[in-house]
Design a protein around this motif. Structure first.
Motif, PDB file in Angstrom:
ATOM      1  N   TYR A 254     -11.513  -2.195  -5.071  1.00 60.32           N
ATOM      2  CA  TYR A 254     -10.150  -1.761  -4.211  1.00 60.32           C
ATOM      3  C   TYR A 254     -10.466  -0.799  -2.810  1.00 60.32           C
TER       4      TYR A 254
ATOM      5  N   ASN B 293       0.280  -1.033  -8.919  1.00 59.56           N
ATOM      6  CA  ASN B 293      -0.719  -0.356  -8.205  1.00 59.56           C
ATOM      7  C   ASN B 293      -1.775  -0.930  -8.660  1.00 59.56           C
TER       8      ASN B 293
ATOM      9  N   THR C 155      -1.016   4.361  -2.864  1.00 57.46           N
ATOM     10  CA  THR C 155      -1.567   3.116  -3.919  1.00 57.46           C
ATOM     11  C   THR C 155      -2.879   2.698  -3.356  1.00 57.46           C
ATOM     12  N   ARG C 156      -3.410   1.383  -3.992  1.00 57.27           N
ATOM     13  CA  ARG C 156      -4.612   1.117  -3.497  1.00 57.27           C
ATOM     14  C   ARG C 156      -4.519  -0.456  -2.800  1.00 57.27           C
TER      15      ARG C 156
ATOM     16  N   ASP D  88      -9.184   2.704  -1.766  1.00 55.12           N
ATOM     17  CA  ASP D  88      -8.497   3.879  -2.389  1.00 55.12           C
ATOM     18  C   ASP D  88      -7.674   4.296  -1.360  1.00 55.12           C
ATOM     19  N   ALA D  89      -6.313   4.722  -1.930  1.00 53.66           N
ATOM     20  CA  ALA D  89      -5.271   5.409  -1.123  1.00 53.66           C
ATOM     21  C   ALA D  89      -5.755   6.625  -0.265  1.00 53.66           C
TER      22      ALA D  89
ATOM     23  N   ILE E  55       0.846  -1.108  -0.052  1.00 50.74           N
ATOM     24  CA  ILE E  55      -0.034  -0.098   0.043  1.00 50.74           C
ATOM     25  C   ILE E  55       0.787   1.313  -0.191  1.00 50.74           C
TER      26      ILE E  55
END
Length: 580
Positions: free
Chosen positions: A365, A265, A411-412, A367-368, A233
């Protein structure tokens, strides 16, 4: 295919999550109702806390303010613990000292109100206390234009130009947020140009990662290569920031052959990727490639944050299966037991995880930005309110740094990985309990016998050092444990020459008696400076005689160099692709 009812519910929850930044309203309501009901059935305690104590604390705050105004200041003011910004001498004058004391009294009252109510679930108590603190921090006098003496002084000095600049800063930040652009100044730290510039080649690329081999800078090298694995992550270049604070460059210059995993990512199409996929296509695939390049040497494996947790899982699976390719294991700010995960545990319960799973089921996913919001709340004064005052009231921009730019380059987390990590590791603590499976069989950290080097950081709010230290309860191998100054990131990026850095180190031999964290702090050797030289000396001490560097990749084994470091995966972000 989802049942229509489930699909409707998940759509509703996804919309709610957009408004609540991923926090479950049901989780908050469960905690609040547990606390409120137990407080309601204790009228004597409620009367004391709600009616009597506020008056006493108000009188005490006024007395302390008068003492402060007359020059008699408490030797250890409690407000320095509430909001360090209030420690400036400008707050000692009237009426700002009264604002400060009132704020401190209010915080003490909230603690008395929310904590220690008999019968309340411990997790619910922590959630209520945390939520109350977040609301209280909003009203810190340091956040106000008229109540902050430093802001008033700056406004008088500049004739209000600081406020005009603050409005411009706010408009610029809002525009960048709506366009989902990185913070102003981050464009100066593009990987491959200003950061992540240690020379090397990508020698392997698969669906999950690129494996980078770094070019040697010494005539001879230690025979055992070093494999570095960051969390999935985060972008890997936290370990390869600017040349002066790159751990990768530091080890290369000390004669180590270094490899690093750069995670891809993930997108919605990667929703079913889990921890076993990252072990197989990340750690194991890298070890296979390294064995093809350096066939007669074992590997020093290093994992940071969740990358360290992943490494511990992989090392346990290797030990279980008789795979002896690891020479040592190094874990940096990595938890292996999650019974005391620190403030992050406030966001981990059944209601919260179900809410997030509904959100992730829609987009595939996490999200960051959703993760970053939770991390920011853990240190709201430092990460939300202080920057707000500096940027919008004082009209000042903090200079962008490589670490700040990296932190904004998130990142996710894939949908299934969320369940593996937050549910199975955090909530159920399967790894420490011996119930986490790899390839259909459980793994035990007690099977790891290779020497280990573990680092905790003193002010870590993501992986508290006492939680990291629990590795000593799970492994009987030879363990060097380091406790260093700094937080989760700054404590790791602590290069030689960095001012105001020190650490403590203690070795526990294999099968030696357990040493408690308090005893460790008392007995560990205190050392001034960076802990990096201690790690390098430990790695060298577990290495053989130096020899000529290996070649870059191995074309005969399908490992020909693909492109220059830092590769291509490091430039992927959402929704705008960062281009080299």
């Amino acid at each position: 295919m989802d049942d229509p009812k489930d699909s409707l519910d998940r759509t509703l929850h996804a919309g709610m999550a957009w408004l609540t930044r991923g926090l479950s309203p049901a989780s908050l309501m469960l905690a609040w109702s547990d606390w409120a009901l137990h407080l309601a059935v204790q009228p004597a305690r409620g009367t004391q806390v709600l009616m009597v104590r506020p008056w006493l604390m108000a009188i005490e705050a006024a007395i302390e303010a008068l003492k402060s105004a007359s020059g008699r200041r408490a030797p250890e003011p409690s407000w320095s613990e509430s909001d360090r910004r209030l420690s400036d001498p400008a707050w000692d004058t009237w009426p700002f000292n009264l604002y400060r004391q009132s704020f401190c009294a209010g915080e003490q009252w909230l603690h008395a109100l929310t904590e220690g109510v008999p019968g309340v679930d411990r997790h619910h108590e922590q959630v209520v206390a945390f939520a109350a603190q977040q609301v209280h921090d909003i009203f810190s006098p340091a956040n106000g234009l008229a109540s902050n003496p430093q802001v008033l002084q700056r406004t008088a000095m500049t004739g209000g130009l600081n406020l005009l600049q603050g409005v411009q800063n706010w408009a610029e930040d809002l525009q960048r947020t709506l366009r989902r652009l990185p913070p102003l100044g981050a464009e100066a730290f593009v990987p491959g140009q200003a950061v992540a510039v240690t020379p090397g080649k990508v020698i392997l690329r698969n669906r999950l990662m690129e494996l980078i081999q770094y070019s040697p800078t010494t005539g001879t090298v230690h025979p055992e290569p070093v494999l570095m694995m960051s969390a999935w992550i985060m972008k890997y270049y936290i370990l390869d920031l600017s040349p002066h604070n790159s751990l990768i460059r530091y080890l290369v210059d000390k004669g180590h052959t270094v490899f690093a995993i750069s995670w891809r990512n993930p997108g919605a199409e990667d929703r079913e990727l889990g921890i076993e996929d990252y072990v197989a296509h990340g750690l194991m695939a890298s070890l296979d490639a390294i064995r093809a390049i350096v066939p007669d040497s074992r590997v020093h494996a290093l994992g940071y944050c969740l990358g360290g947790t992943l490494l511990a899982i992989g090392a346990a699976a290797m030990a279980r299966d008789g795979d002896d390719r690891l020479a040592t294991v190094t874990l940096l700010a990595a938890q292996t037991d999650f019974t005391e995960p620190g403030p992050l545990g406030l966001f981990i319960d059944e209601s919260q995880l179900t809410f997030l799973e509904d959100l992730m089921a829609r987009q595939g996913y996490l999200d960051a930005r959703q993760m970053a919001g939770a991390f920011a709340l853990l240190r709201a004064v430092d990460l939300i309110w202080s920057p707000m005052v500096q940027n919008y009231l004082l009209g000042e921009r903090a200079p962008m740094t490589d670490l700040m730019a990296w932190n904004a380059d998130g990142t996710r987390m894939p949908y299934r990985m969320h369940a593996d990590y937050l549910r199975h590791l955090f909530l159920e603590n399967r790894l420490a309990g011996g119930h986490f499976s790899v390839a259909g069989k459980p793994v035990s950290l007690g099977d790891i016998k290779v020497p280990m080097f573990a680092v905790g950081t003193r002010t870590d709010h993501v992986a508290p050092w006492r939680s990291v230290y629990k590795l000593n309860l799970l492994c009987d191998s030879d363990i060097h444990f380091v406790l260093t100054d700094g937080g989760h990131n700054a404590g790791i990026v602590s290069e030689p020459g960095h001012a105001h850095r020190s650490y403590r180190i203690l070795r526990r031999s294999a099968n030696a008696p357990y040493v408690s964290p308090d005893a460790y702090e008392a007995d560990a050797e205190a050392v001034e400076g960076s802990w990096w030289p201690a790690l390098q000396a430990w790695l060298a001490g577990h290495s053989g005689a130096r020899r000529k560097p290996p070649g870059m990749g191995n074309p005969r084994r399908g490992l020909a160099p693909i492109c220059d470091a830092p590769g291509t995966y490091v430039h992927s972000s959402l929704p705008t692709e960062r281009k080299p």
